[in-house]
Design an enzyme around this catalytic site. Structure first.
Site, PDB file in Angstrom:
ATOM      1  N   HIS A 155      34.333   7.638  36.655  1.00 43.94           N
ATOM      2  CA  HIS A 155      33.897   6.447  37.408  1.00 43.94           C
ATOM      3  C   HIS A 155      34.694   5.200  37.038  1.00 43.94           C
ATOM      4  O   HIS A 155      34.394   4.109  37.540  1.00 43.94           O
ATOM      5  CB  HIS A 155      32.417   6.158  37.136  1.00 43.94           C
ATOM      6  CG  HIS A 155      31.472   7.244  37.527  1.00 43.94           C
ATOM      7  ND1 HIS A 155      31.515   7.856  38.756  1.00 43.94           N
ATOM      8  CD2 HIS A 155      30.453   7.825  36.837  1.00 43.94           C
ATOM      9  CE1 HIS A 155      30.561   8.773  38.825  1.00 43.94           C
ATOM     10  NE2 HIS A 155      29.915   8.787  37.675  1.00 43.94           N
ATOM     11  N   ASP A 193      30.595  17.528  38.516  1.00 40.63           N
ATOM     12  CA  ASP A 193      29.559  16.603  38.045  1.00 40.63           C
ATOM     13  C   ASP A 193      28.590  16.292  39.184  1.00 40.63           C
ATOM     14  O   ASP A 193      28.973  16.278  40.353  1.00 40.63           O
ATOM     15  CB  ASP A 193      30.234  15.316  37.558  1.00 40.63           C
ATOM     16  CG  ASP A 193      29.325  14.395  36.770  1.00 40.63           C
ATOM     17  OD1 ASP A 193      28.465  13.739  37.392  1.00 40.63           O
ATOM     18  OD2 ASP A 193      29.495  14.311  35.548  1.00 40.63           O
ATOM     19  N   HIS A 195      27.478  13.512  39.955  1.00 40.80           N
ATOM     20  CA  HIS A 195      27.903  12.255  40.559  1.00 40.80           C
ATOM     21  C   HIS A 195      29.340  12.363  41.060  1.00 40.80           C
ATOM     22  O   HIS A 195      30.172  13.038  40.451  1.00 40.80           O
ATOM     23  CB  HIS A 195      27.797  11.117  39.543  1.00 40.80           C
ATOM     24  CG  HIS A 195      26.426  10.967  38.959  1.00 40.80           C
ATOM     25  ND1 HIS A 195      26.030  11.641  37.824  1.00 40.80           N
ATOM     26  CD2 HIS A 195      25.363  10.231  39.362  1.00 40.80           C
ATOM     27  CE1 HIS A 195      24.766  11.325  37.544  1.00 40.80           C
ATOM     28  NE2 HIS A 195      24.345  10.483  38.458  1.00 40.80           N
TER      29      HIS A 195
END
Length: 342
Positions: A155, A193, A195
């Site tokens: 991220h 993942d 996310h």
């Protein structure tokens, strides 16, 4: 060799003292100097370092998110229980990461992160672990490697701050390193993942040299990962986003590998495989709502290994991303490493 996580676990619920670590030999230091292996290498490297436990993320309001040092403690305990520590090759992170970090992130972002004390140091060490693993696989020291590193990275954009527990984009930096230092032209990055790997997508969205696959819940943090986003320009068609609803099963996840990923990999024919191994997609995670079992991680790992075996002599590096149910993450990670070992 000394086990990379050579520590004594007194109980599954007891956090270790740093003195319980035995320092690993810095075998990664020689990896980049070794000649390329003429035949596919074997063995699984395990990258870690006691210093990964030093980073503790505390929010300005005093709260402590679940990306905690104990994640690595539990993973170590499960690997040790299954006899996997002795089966893997211990590799310490030794590559100086700063040049590669600065090549990928803006100077403003790096300078801001470097003000964060020990967390900044550990975030740089996470990148070092990823780069050292690439060296080890590229040199033929090992056939594949799992990086038990933290903090995660998928991220991390250029905001000058931590995002989603991430500081630097570990997988993206490792991909460029594999290309620029070792000459592997085409990189496959698989992100399972819970996310979406938004920073990884952003790094390569128009890049024809990277195939990126992310299976995630697009309604979760960071709210990105629309399947309609497939890349642009020369990278059109090389960004594959798969949305899975809450409650998604093993079959739901693996169906997309069969229907979307396998054919894309065959057409792309990568030279190196990276996995953003987030275990928050496992059932009962604190931040996820999928229902994947450990068997899904075995099967995804096996599929990724098959891609690597077919296209690039087995070259694969896996990087720990999320996973916040401590026992669940440890079980899934152990299933992953067990499969990497074959």
């Amino acid at each position: 060799m000394i086990p990379v996580f050579g520590m004594r676990i007194r109980s599954r619920d007891t956090f270790m003292d740093r003195r319980d670590f035995v320092k690993t030999a810095a075998v990664g230091a020689v990896a980049s100097a070794m000649p390329a292996s003429p035949t596919p290498a074997t063995g699984t490297g395990l990258i870690s370092d006691a210093r990964y436990l030093d980073h503790v993320l505390i929010r300005p309001n005093g709260s402590r998110p679940p990306e905690v040092p104990e994640r690595l403690v539990r993973i170590r305990a499960e690997l040790e229980t299954r006899g996997l520590i002795e089966a893997t090759v211990p590799i310490a992170p030794t590559v100086d990461p700063l040049l590669r970090i600065r090549a990928h992130h803006t100077g403003e972002h790096v300078d801001s992160i470097r003000q964060l004390g020990v967390s900044a140091t550990v975030a740089e060490l996470a990148v070092s672990g990823a780069l050292t693993a690439v060296d080890a696989v590229a040199s033929g020291m090992v056939g594949n490697a799992f990086c038990a590193i933290r903090p995660p990275g998928h991220h991390a954009n250029d905001t000058g701050a931590e995002e989603g527990f991430c500081y630097y984009s570990n997988a993206a930096i490792a991909a460029r390193y594999a290309q620029e230092v070792h000459g592997y032209e085409k990189i496959l990055i698989i992100d399972w993942d819970y996310h979406h790997g938004n920073a990884t997508q952003n790094a390569f969205y128009s890049d024809p040299s990277v195939l990126f696959f992310s299976a995630h819940d697009q309604n979760a943090y960071p709210g990105t990962g629309d399947p309609a986003l497939t890349g642009e320009g020369d990278g059109a068609g090389l960004n594959i986003n798969v949305h899975l609803d809450c409650g998604a099963s093993d079959a739901d996840m693996l169906r997309h590998w069969d229907n979307a990923l396998s054919s894309a990999v065959a057409a792309f024919n990568p030279d190196f495989v990276l996995v953003s191994a987030g275990f928050d997609s496992r059932r009962d995670d604190l931040l996820g709502c999928f229902d994947l079992t450990d068997d899904a991680f075995r099967r995804m790992t096996r599929a990724a290994m098959d891609y690597a075996a077919t296209c690039c002599e087995g070259r694969l590096v896996s990087l720990l991303e999320g996973g916040y149910n401590l026992d669940g993450t440890a079980l899934a990670a152990a299933a992953h490493v067990e499969t990497l070992l074959g």
